[in-house]
Design a protein around this motif. Structure first.
Motif, PDB file in Angstrom:
ATOM      1  N   UNK A   1      -1.654  11.232   4.685  1.00  0.00           N
ATOM      2  CA  UNK A   1      -2.212  12.347   5.461  1.00  0.00           C
ATOM      3  C   UNK A   1      -3.540  11.993   6.122  1.00  0.00           C
ATOM      4  N   UNK A   2      -4.047  10.783   5.893  1.00  0.00           N
ATOM      5  CA  UNK A   2      -5.314  10.372   6.486  1.00  0.00           C
ATOM      6  C   UNK A   2      -6.491  11.189   5.994  1.00  0.00           C
ATOM      7  N   UNK A   3      -6.593  11.382   4.673  1.00  0.00           N
ATOM      8  CA  UNK A   3      -7.621  12.246   4.098  1.00  0.00           C
ATOM      9  C   UNK A   3      -8.872  11.451   3.747  1.00  0.00           C
ATOM     10  N   UNK A   4     -10.023  12.129   3.810  1.00  0.00           N
ATOM     11  CA  UNK A   4     -11.243  11.531   3.280  1.00  0.00           C
ATOM     12  C   UNK A   4     -11.434  12.014   1.840  1.00  0.00           C
TER      13      UNK A   4
ATOM     14  N   UNK B   1       6.133  18.429   3.433  1.00  0.00           N
ATOM     15  CA  UNK B   1       5.163  19.003   4.376  1.00  0.00           C
ATOM     16  C   UNK B   1       4.576  17.898   5.244  1.00  0.00           C
ATOM     17  N   UNK B   2       4.037  18.283   6.404  1.00  0.00           N
ATOM     18  CA  UNK B   2       3.532  17.271   7.334  1.00  0.00           C
ATOM     19  C   UNK B   2       2.121  17.553   7.833  1.00  0.00           C
TER      20      UNK B   2
ATOM     21  N   UNK C   1     -10.347  18.643  -2.368  1.00  0.00           N
ATOM     22  CA  UNK C   1      -9.772  19.972  -2.128  1.00  0.00           C
ATOM     23  C   UNK C   1      -8.301  19.997  -2.538  1.00  0.00           C
ATOM     24  N   UNK C   2      -7.592  18.903  -2.273  1.00  0.00           N
ATOM     25  CA  UNK C   2      -6.191  18.797  -2.697  1.00  0.00           C
ATOM     26  C   UNK C   2      -6.078  18.919  -4.214  1.00  0.00           C
ATOM     27  N   UNK C   3      -6.944  18.218  -4.956  1.00  0.00           N
ATOM     28  CA  UNK C   3      -6.936  18.325  -6.413  1.00  0.00           C
ATOM     29  C   UNK C   3      -7.171  19.767  -6.864  1.00  0.00           C
TER      30      UNK C   3
END
Length: 400
Positions: A41-44, A96-97, A50-52
């Motif tokens: 997803x190219x996350x920082x 999901x995308x 936030x995902x956690x």
């Protein structure tokens, strides 16, 4: 009759154990899949945090509502529904995308899992006599560290190296268990007993949130809340940060992962033993043992210098901190009457989940501020002391 009761208890605890294993898988899933999710997803780092949090945040409304609805319409129905919700949205994680939709499905999966936990505790407790509730809840809840340890091992294989496989596993397993629940899981006999009363008596027996704060339950509720909050804060600091704390102390990432495995294996043993002791010993002795064990483990983590000593310290903390959580859930099932048992354990679990969310955040801030691993471990000690004091006050009240 005795044979029928034994079969009822064995089937109930076994199925609840399987769901607890699935919870353990999910607890480890986000961390194990983190690198793959970040890349996909190219996350920082901030977005990954936030995902956690999204999954843990979903546990709150789930825990609040799950136990409450189970007190109204039945334990079995709500457990099946909540497990299905968790399964569906865990599978959606791989489909999901976008980052926003990823957060939504993790939140909803967490809500399903959060609703299931107080019902698992209530079902396991009500399947046996009051004298065996600690053992039943301990045997059920040891499924959580078993699931986490299993996924830690899977993560070292080719299958586990692909992040989507982790969520496929987490979503498909509960779909396999659901038919077992439908056909084999009996409804709680204590719940059915309340349903067989006359209409007036039944109406009187159905508890509500406000019943947690009546003259009989207020002190119990406050003690349970404080202990759940601070204990789960420490539990999730250890679950989230133990491998990182090892690297902070100069060990390798692989050694940190090995420590996490020892932590989970010993947690399984500790949960079973402490659950059994809860039924056999004076409750105050169990509380002193388990919180004393956690303190000894935390001090050992700070004082140990060799890798072998660190592994032993991690195992000691795991045995007592996860076992302690199981004992606290057992206490929740003991101190509340049948009509508000699901509600009481559910709300207490939700309060504990707030601590679970704050713990890793506080630990992260301490590390960023330069306190290091020793500072994080030291900060957990007052939390354990506060939890122990409130649990001892609760035991003193209920044993009077």
């Amino acid at each position: 009759m005795q044979k029928s009761d034994n079969r009822h208890a064995i089937v109930t605890v076994a199925i609840c154990f399987l769901i607890a294993v699935i919870e353990g898988l999910d607890i480890q899933a986000a961390g194990i899949a983190a690198a793959g999710i970040r890349e996909h997803f190219g996350l920082d780092s901030s977005q990954l945090g936030v995902f956690f949090s999204a999954g843990i945040l979903g546990l709150l409304p789930g825990a609040l509502l799950g136990g409450r609805v189970a007190d109204r319409i039945g334990r079995k129905k709500v457990l099946i529904f909540s497990t299905a919700v968790f399964a569906i949205f865990t599978l959606c994680t791989v489909w999901v995308n976008s980052f926003s939709s990823l957060l939504v499905v993790r939140f909803l999966a967490g809500a399903g899992l959060g609703a299931a936990m107080p019902i698992l505790i209530t079902l396991a407790a009500e399947a046996v006599t009051p004298q065996n509730r600690g053992r039943a809840v301990g045997l059920m809840y040891c499924g959580m560290p078993v699931g986490a340890a299993i996924l830690s091992l899977i993560a070292t294989t080719e299958f586990g190296s692909h992040w989507k496989n982790v969520f496929y596993l987490g979503g498909l397993l509960p779909l396999i268990v659901i038919p077992l629940m439908i056909y084999l899981l009996p409804e709680s006999k204590e719940y059915l007993k309340t349903q067989n009363q006359s209409a007036d008596a039944k109406a009187a027996s159905q508890g509500s949130f406000k019943d947690l704060f009546n003259s009989k339950n207020l002190f119990r509720t406050m003690c349970i809340w404080v202990s759940y909050f601070f204990t789960l804060m420490v539990v999730y600091i250890m679950l989230s940060w133990l491998p990182s704390l090892f690297t902070e102390l100069g060990f390798t990432r692989k050694e940190g992962a090995t420590a996490q495995f020892y932590f989970m294996v010993s947690a399984t043993i500790g949960t079973i033993i402490l659950g059994m002791l809860t039924d056999r010993w004076k409750k105050a002795y169990v509380i002193i043992l388990m919180y004393g064990g956690i303190l000894a483990g935390l001090i050992a983590l700070n004082a140990s210098s060799s890798l072998a000593q660190m592994y032993m310290a991690a195992a000691l903390v795991g045995a007592f901190v996860i076992g302690c959580q199981g004992v606290l859930y057992a206490f929740g099932s003991m101190v509340y009457p049948t009509e508000v048992r699901g509600t009481g354990v559910g709300v207490g679990s939700a309060v504990g989940r707030v601590g679970a969310m704050l713990g890793p955040v506080v630990a992260g801030q301490l590390l960023v501020s330069g306190f290091g691993a020793a500072g994080v471990i030291s900060a957990a000690i007052p939390c354990i002391i506060i939890s122990a004091v409130f649990m001892l006050l609760l035991v003193r009240r209920i044993e009077q």
